[in-house]
Write a protein that holds these residues in place. Structure first.
Motif, PDB file in Angstrom:
ATOM      1  N   VAL A   1       4.216  -4.640  -9.916  1.00 28.56           N
ATOM      2  CA  VAL A   1       5.043  -3.613  -9.269  1.00 28.56           C
ATOM      3  C   VAL A   1       4.297  -2.923  -8.124  1.00 28.56           C
ATOM      4  N   GLU A   2       3.114  -2.427  -8.383  1.00 31.29           N
ATOM      5  CA  GLU A   2       2.346  -1.716  -7.349  1.00 31.29           C
ATOM      6  C   GLU A   2       2.087  -2.631  -6.148  1.00 31.29           C
ATOM      7  N   TYR A   3       1.701  -3.866  -6.429  1.00 31.84           N
ATOM      8  CA  TYR A   3       1.402  -4.808  -5.351  1.00 31.84           C
ATOM      9  C   TYR A   3       2.652  -5.151  -4.555  1.00 31.84           C
ATOM     10  N   LYS A   4       3.773  -5.327  -5.255  1.00 30.75           N
ATOM     11  CA  LYS A   4       5.028  -5.656  -4.577  1.00 30.75           C
ATOM     12  C   LYS A   4       5.392  -4.561  -3.580  1.00 30.75           C
ATOM     13  N   PHE A   5       5.314  -3.298  -4.005  1.00 27.09           N
ATOM     14  CA  PHE A   5       5.672  -2.207  -3.103  1.00 27.09           C
ATOM     15  C   PHE A   5       4.726  -2.145  -1.904  1.00 27.09           C
ATOM     16  N   ALA A   6       3.443  -2.366  -2.127  1.00 23.65           N
ATOM     17  CA  ALA A   6       2.480  -2.359  -1.021  1.00 23.65           C
ATOM     18  C   ALA A   6       2.761  -3.506  -0.055  1.00 23.65           C
ATOM     19  N   ILE A   7       3.031  -4.679  -0.588  1.00 26.77           N
ATOM     20  CA  ILE A   7       3.346  -5.842   0.251  1.00 26.77           C
ATOM     21  C   ILE A   7       4.640  -5.603   1.011  1.00 26.77           C
ATOM     22  N   LEU A   8       5.664  -5.151   0.324  1.00 31.86           N
ATOM     23  CA  LEU A   8       6.963  -4.893   0.931  1.00 31.86           C
ATOM     24  C   LEU A   8       6.831  -3.901   2.086  1.00 31.86           C
ATOM     25  N   ASN A   9       6.150  -2.791   1.848  1.00 33.85           N
ATOM     26  CA  ASN A   9       5.961  -1.787   2.902  1.00 33.85           C
ATOM     27  C   ASN A   9       5.175  -2.356   4.076  1.00 33.85           C
ATOM     28  N   HIS A  10       4.139  -3.124   3.773  1.00 31.60           N
ATOM     29  CA  HIS A  10       3.316  -3.738   4.822  1.00 31.60           C
ATOM     30  C   HIS A  10       4.154  -4.691   5.673  1.00 31.60           C
ATOM     31  N   LEU A  11       4.927  -5.551   5.015  1.00 32.10           N
ATOM     32  CA  LEU A  11       5.733  -6.525   5.747  1.00 32.10           C
ATOM     33  C   LEU A  11       6.808  -5.852   6.592  1.00 32.10           C
ATOM     34  N   GLU A  12       7.480  -4.858   6.025  1.00 32.17           N
ATOM     35  CA  GLU A  12       8.514  -4.160   6.785  1.00 32.17           C
ATOM     36  C   GLU A  12       7.928  -3.419   7.979  1.00 32.17           C
ATOM     37  N   SER A  13       6.714  -2.880   7.830  1.00 38.31           N
ATOM     38  CA  SER A  13       6.067  -2.183   8.949  1.00 38.31           C
ATOM     39  C   SER A  13       5.717  -3.146  10.088  1.00 38.31           C
ATOM     40  N   LYS A  14       5.607  -4.437   9.756  1.00 39.82           N
ATOM     41  CA  LYS A  14       5.312  -5.459  10.768  1.00 39.82           C
ATOM     42  C   LYS A  14       6.580  -6.124  11.301  1.00 39.82           C
ATOM     43  N   GLY A  15       7.739  -5.644  10.843  1.00 39.88           N
ATOM     44  CA  GLY A  15       9.000  -6.144  11.365  1.00 39.88           C
ATOM     45  C   GLY A  15       9.620  -7.305  10.604  1.00 39.88           C
ATOM     46  N   TYR A  16       9.053  -7.684   9.481  1.00 35.72           N
ATOM     47  CA  TYR A  16       9.635  -8.756   8.675  1.00 35.72           C
ATOM     48  C   TYR A  16      10.837  -8.230   7.903  1.00 35.72           C
ATOM     49  N   LYS A  17      11.818  -9.091   7.691  1.00 30.37           N
ATOM     50  CA  LYS A  17      12.924  -8.794   6.788  1.00 30.37           C
ATOM     51  C   LYS A  17      12.467  -9.239   5.398  1.00 30.37           C
ATOM     52  N   VAL A  18      12.641  -8.370   4.398  1.00 33.04           N
ATOM     53  CA  VAL A  18      12.183  -8.678   3.043  1.00 33.04           C
ATOM     54  C   VAL A  18      13.360  -8.602   2.078  1.00 33.04           C
ATOM     55  N   ILE A  19      13.516  -9.664   1.294  1.00 33.95           N
ATOM     56  CA  ILE A  19      14.499  -9.693   0.214  1.00 33.95           C
ATOM     57  C   ILE A  19      13.729  -9.442  -1.075  1.00 33.95           C
ATOM     58  N   ASN A  20      14.066  -8.373  -1.784  1.00 31.61           N
ATOM     59  CA  ASN A  20      13.303  -7.936  -2.954  1.00 31.61           C
ATOM     60  C   ASN A  20      14.052  -8.261  -4.248  1.00 31.61           C
ATOM     61  N   TYR A  21      13.499  -9.192  -5.022  1.00 36.58           N
ATOM     62  CA  TYR A  21      14.048  -9.516  -6.336  1.00 36.58           C
ATOM     63  C   TYR A  21      13.200  -8.948  -7.469  1.00 36.58           C
ATOM     64  N   GLY A  22      12.083  -8.339  -7.131  1.00 37.55           N
ATOM     65  CA  GLY A  22      11.156  -7.897  -8.166  1.00 37.55           C
ATOM     66  C   GLY A  22      11.617  -6.668  -8.919  1.00 37.55           C
ATOM     67  N   THR A  23      11.062  -6.531 -10.107  1.00 35.95           N
ATOM     68  CA  THR A  23      11.321  -5.329 -10.878  1.00 35.95           C
ATOM     69  C   THR A  23      10.608  -4.148 -10.222  1.00 35.95           C
ATOM     70  N   ASP A  24      11.175  -2.969 -10.383  1.00 40.94           N
ATOM     71  CA  ASP A  24      10.587  -1.749  -9.814  1.00 40.94           C
ATOM     72  C   ASP A  24       9.957  -0.873 -10.886  1.00 40.94           C
ATOM     73  N   THR A  25       9.957  -1.345 -12.129  1.00 34.02           N
ATOM     74  CA  THR A  25       9.446  -0.539 -13.236  1.00 34.02           C
ATOM     75  C   THR A  25       8.327  -1.272 -13.972  1.00 34.02           C
ATOM     76  N   LEU A  26       7.585  -0.509 -14.768  1.00 35.76           N
ATOM     77  CA  LEU A  26       6.462  -1.076 -15.513  1.00 35.76           C
ATOM     78  C   LEU A  26       6.863  -1.622 -16.881  1.00 35.76           C
ATOM     79  N   GLY A  27       8.131  -1.498 -17.235  1.00 32.83           N
ATOM     80  CA  GLY A  27       8.607  -2.037 -18.506  1.00 32.83           C
ATOM     81  C   GLY A  27       8.510  -3.557 -18.510  1.00 32.83           C
ATOM     82  N   SER A  28       8.126  -4.125 -19.638  1.00 34.83           N
ATOM     83  CA  SER A  28       7.942  -5.562 -19.759  1.00 34.83           C
ATOM     84  C   SER A  28       9.219  -6.332 -19.409  1.00 34.83           C
ATOM     85  N   VAL A  29       9.069  -7.333 -18.546  1.00 35.57           N
ATOM     86  CA  VAL A  29      10.170  -8.208 -18.141  1.00 35.57           C
ATOM     87  C   VAL A  29       9.669  -9.654 -18.162  1.00 35.57           C
TER      88      VAL A  29
END
Length: 144
Positions: free
Chosen positions: A12-40
């Motif tokens: 989760v933490e890494y996904k948000f950091a990657i997502l923010n980084h990519l969007e700041s560089k102008g990439y379009k990001v499709i997010n399928y990842g979970t946003d919570t720490l609950g087991s999935v």
């Protein structure tokens, strides 16, 4: 360029950091990842990423789980997917240059966040060399 991203609870933490980084560089990001720490279950978040890359809805995919192994194995069940489990940017470079990897699998529990951002940039900026490597890649989908 469009990037599809998926993660389980370990990423989760890494996904948000990657997502923010990519969007700041102008990439379009499709997010399928979970946003919570609950087991999935990671396949629920990896299959949509692999489908996007396989069906050309996304140019590349990034998947994140604890070891990177389960996510990587899941993605590689899809025809046309060449997911690479990487933990250094040097491995990322070779995965792109020699294997034309189209999904980067990241082991969140074995990499530092800044290292992962560098890996993502390397993955997206490194070109496939083609040539002798293409002949090898062409043999991957062949059944035994």
């Amino acid at each position: 360029m469009t990037i599809s991203i998926g993660n389980d609870h370990a990423g989760v933490e890494y996904k948000f950091a990657i997502l923010n980084h990519l969007e700041s560089k102008g990439y379009k990001v499709i997010n399928y990842g979970t946003d919570t720490l609950g087991s999935v279950d990671y396949p629920d978040f990896v299959h949509p990423v692999a489908n996007d890359v396989e069906n050309k809805k996304a140019d590349f995919g990034i998947i994140v789980c604890g070891s990177g192994n389960g996510a990587n194995m899941t993605a590689n069940k899809h025809q046309g997917i060449r997911s690479a489990l990487c933990w250094t940017k040097e491995i990322v470079t070779l995965a792109r240059q020699h294997n034309n990897a189209n999904i980067l699998s990241i082991p969140a529990r074995f990499t530092a966040l800044q290292q992962v951002i560098e890996m993502v940039d390397t993955f997206l900026e490194t070109a496939f060399e083609g040539g002798r490597h293409q002949a090898r890649i062409d043999k991957i989908p062949t059944s035994c």
